[in-house]
Write a protein that holds these residues in place. Sequence first.
Motif, short mmCIF file in Angstrom:
data_model
loop_
_atom_site.label_atom_id
_atom_site.label_comp_id
_atom_site.label_asym_id
_atom_site.label_seq_id
_atom_site.Cartn_x
_atom_site.Cartn_y
_atom_site.Cartn_z
N LYS A 1 30.57 35.77 30.31
CA LYS A 1 31.47 36.14 29.22
C LYS A 1 32.64 36.98 29.70
O LYS A 1 33.73 36.97 29.10
CB LYS A 1 30.69 36.89 28.13
N LEU A 2 32.46 37.72 30.79
CA LEU A 2 33.50 38.59 31.32
C LEU A 2 34.40 37.86 32.33
O LEU A 2 35.27 38.47 32.94
CB LEU A 2 32.88 39.81 32.00
N SER A 3 34.20 36.57 32.49
CA SER A 3 34.94 35.80 33.49
C SER A 3 36.42 35.69 33.16
O SER A 3 36.80 35.51 32.00
CB SER A 3 34.35 34.40 33.60
N ASP A 4 37.24 35.80 34.21
CA ASP A 4 38.67 35.51 34.05
C ASP A 4 39.03 34.20 34.75
O ASP A 4 40.20 33.88 34.92
CB ASP A 4 39.52 36.66 34.60
N VAL A 5 38.01 33.45 35.15
CA VAL A 5 38.23 32.17 35.82
C VAL A 5 38.03 31.01 34.86
O VAL A 5 38.75 30.01 34.91
CB VAL A 5 37.30 32.04 37.05
N VAL A 6 37.02 31.11 33.99
CA VAL A 6 36.76 30.08 32.98
C VAL A 6 37.03 30.68 31.61
O VAL A 6 36.43 31.68 31.22
CB VAL A 6 35.31 29.57 33.06
N SER A 7 37.95 30.09 30.87
CA SER A 7 38.33 30.59 29.55
C SER A 7 37.56 29.85 28.46
O SER A 7 37.04 28.74 28.69
CB SER A 7 39.83 30.40 29.33
N PRO A 8 37.49 30.42 27.25
CA PRO A 8 36.88 29.69 26.13
C PRO A 8 37.55 28.35 25.89
O PRO A 8 36.90 27.37 25.54
CB PRO A 8 37.08 30.64 24.95
N GLU A 9 38.88 28.28 26.09
CA GLU A 9 39.60 27.03 25.91
C GLU A 9 39.18 26.01 26.97
O GLU A 9 39.04 24.81 26.68
CB GLU A 9 41.11 27.27 25.99
N GLU B 1 41.21 29.00 35.22
CA GLU B 1 42.36 29.87 34.99
C GLU B 1 42.96 30.30 36.33
O GLU B 1 42.28 30.85 37.20
CB GLU B 1 41.93 31.10 34.19
N LYS B 2 44.26 30.07 36.47
CA LYS B 2 44.94 30.36 37.74
C LYS B 2 44.97 31.86 38.04
O LYS B 2 44.90 32.26 39.20
CB LYS B 2 46.36 29.79 37.71
N ASN B 3 45.08 32.71 37.02
CA ASN B 3 45.11 34.14 37.28
C ASN B 3 43.79 34.63 37.85
O ASN B 3 43.76 35.46 38.77
CB ASN B 3 45.44 34.91 35.98
N GLY B 4 42.70 34.12 37.30
CA GLY B 4 41.39 34.51 37.83
C GLY B 4 41.18 34.01 39.24
O GLY B 4 40.64 34.72 40.10
N SER B 5 41.64 32.78 39.50
CA SER B 5 41.54 32.23 40.84
C SER B 5 42.37 33.05 41.83
O SER B 5 41.94 33.30 42.96
CB SER B 5 42.01 30.78 40.83
N ALA B 6 43.55 33.49 41.39
CA ALA B 6 44.41 34.30 42.26
C ALA B 6 43.76 35.64 42.57
O ALA B 6 43.91 36.17 43.69
CB ALA B 6 45.77 34.51 41.60
N ARG B 7 43.02 36.20 41.61
CA ARG B 7 42.36 37.49 41.86
C ARG B 7 41.26 37.33 42.91
O ARG B 7 41.06 38.21 43.75
CB ARG B 7 41.79 38.04 40.55
N ILE B 8 40.55 36.21 42.88
CA ILE B 8 39.55 35.93 43.91
C ILE B 8 40.23 35.84 45.27
O ILE B 8 39.77 36.43 46.25
CB ILE B 8 38.81 34.62 43.60
N ARG B 9 41.32 35.10 45.32
CA ARG B 9 42.04 34.92 46.58
C ARG B 9 42.53 36.27 47.12
O ARG B 9 42.42 36.56 48.31
CB ARG B 9 43.21 33.96 46.39
N ASP B 10 43.07 37.11 46.24
CA ASP B 10 43.56 38.43 46.66
C ASP B 10 42.43 39.27 47.25
O ASP B 10 42.61 39.96 48.26
CB ASP B 10 44.21 39.16 45.49
#
Length: 293
Positions: free
Chosen positions: A236-244, A141-150
């Motif tokens: 389960k709380l990850s915003d980088v890997v989604s269920p999809e 997920e790009k949003n989760g990746s962006a949060r890591i980068r930030d």
Amino acid sequence: MSTVSSGFQTVEYAGVGGIRLVADEWNRDADTTGHPTILMLHGGGQNRHSWKNTGQILADSGYRVIALDSRGHGDSDRAPGADYAIETLTADVLLVLKAIEGPVVLIGASMGGLTGILAAHRAGPTKVTKLVLVDVVPRFEKNGSARIRDFMMSGLDGFETLEQAADAVAAYLPYREKPRSPEGLKKNLRFRDGRWFWHWDPAFMTKPGDDPELRTENFEQAAKHLTIPVLLIRGKLSDVVSPEGVKYFLATVPRAEFIELSNAGHTAAGDDNDAFSEAVVKFVRRPAGSSGR
């Protein structure tokens, strides 16, 4: 499984161009005949200490274990010309694999997992017999990746105190209980010029990037051709890997299986290390020909 001495020592490997790669290694000189070596690859902005608890547990189970600092991270050399391209990181891992006698199980988190996919594919199933991916899939997920980068970019100027660094981590990982003391962060920080800086090369974040769509395609093609058992562990709380993303990965990677840790996010190994280590040990111990599904 036989019992071996599980003390660890710090060693060095040579990467591309002779770059010095530092690792902690358990059971280096012990007799682990019949068991694969475990090579652990951390995520971007982390280092080999991320694996200390799990490495010790695997070593106590009788395995030779290597936790590697990627180039530009921890005590490994910074890359000449800020070369942190995924192809170069993969080539480093392939050289380390070549230096290890016998079969290897790769465990990779985030950046280390993506590198592990390419390395496992290119090294072949005789060399890399199993792969563990920690909260990472090619279609992340790009949003989760962006949060890591930030988060990583926000610390480039360093911190006045360890407590400030601890506050930054707590804000980034709000679901994780904040340690009473920030002293543990010293493994991830270095003090210079009156400030505490993360122990990785800032150029890792500021260098020009490659084409993300092409990179994703490379990861997906490599993953689809893996014939070895692959364990995907998601927080389960990850915003980088989604269920999809998990569903697509399991549908396209032939021998992939999945475990979700309910009390963990993207940094799954540190968020719930007991559950993480239990899942990894069970997977590594299982005969390669059997299925966990």
